[in-house]
Write an enzyme that holds these catalytic residues in place. Structure first.
Site: not given
Ligand SMILES: [Zn+2]
Length: 399
Positions: A89, A91, A156-157, A375
């Site tokens: 992904h 993003d 995706e997030e 994250h």
């Molecule tokens: Zn991811």
């Protein structure tokens, strides 16, 4: 031939650092996270795919200035039409508390073999890995057995509606496709994720009667009632849904009371309303429906003269991918040949893109080698991991 592929992948080390750094510096946040989407990043990624057959499946989204959320599919034709997909992904998530970062989250820093920056591990590492895997095969003029397809998706997030779900709905994937989602991993690269626990978020609202704390005889204390219900429900849920499955860690369903909404402002008022939430991560042996049913019956029996409502806030489940499925077996072989690792199968309590594939009937494996910094502040990707994973990616369609 394998040795040649590995050597070639190794030779892209500097190139990988350069591309990964560039990717970090093109901020790609979804509008939900206050960003302008993934368009600019997608344009850069597309510029790296010159020798592949590229198609775009952009999804309309008026909230971003380009008007679309980009999705790129790039193909290297193999002997067979059947495709092996590597899905990553574009993003990223926001930086979070900036004071916890030792460098600018959106300026890449390369130090001690690691590239630091937001999105370096999640999902930049695997994104670049998939590009250099294809590049190695192209530069060596190797036609893989299976067609190698790379997908670079948006959103995706924040729910995947403009990303992987969009592609699945458009019918981009075929039933005999093999799918790898390298978007979660373990530090040694020795675990392949084939299952995700069901997610169920419940909201429990208890209504009583508010009043002065000195006259409980005239009130109905929603706070006390909720606490009693929650403590007992917690015990009963664990007793009722007690199966174990060693694929997962922890190997049982979890039911965690988490958020509680604020009630009254002052100590001397008895609250007439209480709202609490339970985060349930349920083994795939159970259906979420059964749990919802159980909770509703439980509160019905014990609510007495209070009103109690059970609302479902989130309800996700996907079937596990079979251990003997071709993607899992092929991945185990590639990891063994490239890295001499005997990978074990596992399940996780979180959710990735793989859940959407599995729900739509596609056998999907999740695998990569990471220190698990996604994250977090000071997120980084180890270039060794990027290179070693890329060797496995390159072997997958060849074996
Ligand atoms: Zn991811």
């Amino acid at each position: 031939m394998m040795e040649k592929i590995f050597e070639r992948v190794e030779s892209y080390r500097d190139f990988s650092v350069e591309v990964l750094s560039k990717l970090i510096e093109i901020k790609a946040l979804s509008p939900e996270n206050g960003g302008d989407g993934e368009y600019e990043k997608a344009e850069y990624v597309e510029s790296l795919l010159e020798n592949l057959k590229v198609r775009r499946y952009d999804a309309k989204d008026d909230r971003v200035s380009s008007g679309v959320r980009p999705n790129i599919v790039a193909e290297l034709e193999g002997e067979e039409k059947r495709r092996l997909w590597i899905v990553t992904h574009l993003d990223v998530v926001p930086e979070g508390d900036i004071s916890l970062w030792e460098s600018d989250p959106f300026k890449a820093v390369y130090k001690d073999g690691k590239v630091y920056g937001r999105g370096s591990e999640d999902n930049g590492q695997s994104l670049v890995g998939s590009i250099i895997a294809a590049k190695a095969l192209i530069d060596l003029e190797i036609t893989p057995k299976l067609t190698l397809s790379l997908a670079f998706v948006s959103d995706e997030e924040t729910g995947s509606r403009y990303g992987i779900q969009h592609l699945i709905n458009l019918g981009v994937f075929r039933k005999d496709d093999l799918i790898l989602v390298p978007d979660a991993g373990f530090p040694k690269g020795d675990k392949i994720e084939i299952a995700e626990k069901n997610i169920l978020w419940l909201k429990i609202t208890v209504l009583g009667k508010q009043g002065h704390a000195s006259r409980p005889d005239l009130c109905k204390n929603a706070n006390r009632k909720a606490m009693q219900l929650l403590v007992e429900l917690d015990k009963e849920l664990h007793k009722k849904f007690s199966k174990r499955n060693d694929l997962f860690n922890p190997p049982y369903s979890t039911f965690e009371p988490t958020k509680r909404e604020k009630n009254v402002d002052n100590i001397n008022t008895i609250p007439g309303r209480d709202v609490s939430y339970i985060d349930c991560r349920i083994l795939p042996e159970y259906k979420n429906e059964e749990v919802i049913e159980f909770v509703k019956e439980f509160v019905e029996k014990r609510k007495e003269d209070f009103e109690v409502f059970v609302d479902v806030v989130q309800d996700e489940s996907s079937p596990p991918t079979k251990e003997d499925s071709e993607i899992v077996q092929r991945l185990m072989r590639a990891i063994k040949v490239a890295r001499n690792i005997d990978a074990k199968l596992c399940g996780i309590g979180g959710n990735t893109c793989a859940a959407f594939f599995r729900k739509a009937g596609f056998e999907t494996a999740v695998w990569s080698t990471t220190d698990g910094k996604a994250h977090e502040p000071n997120e980084y990707a180890k270039i060794d991991n990027l290179i070693e994973d890329a060797k496995v990616f390159a072997l997958l369609p060849v074996l």
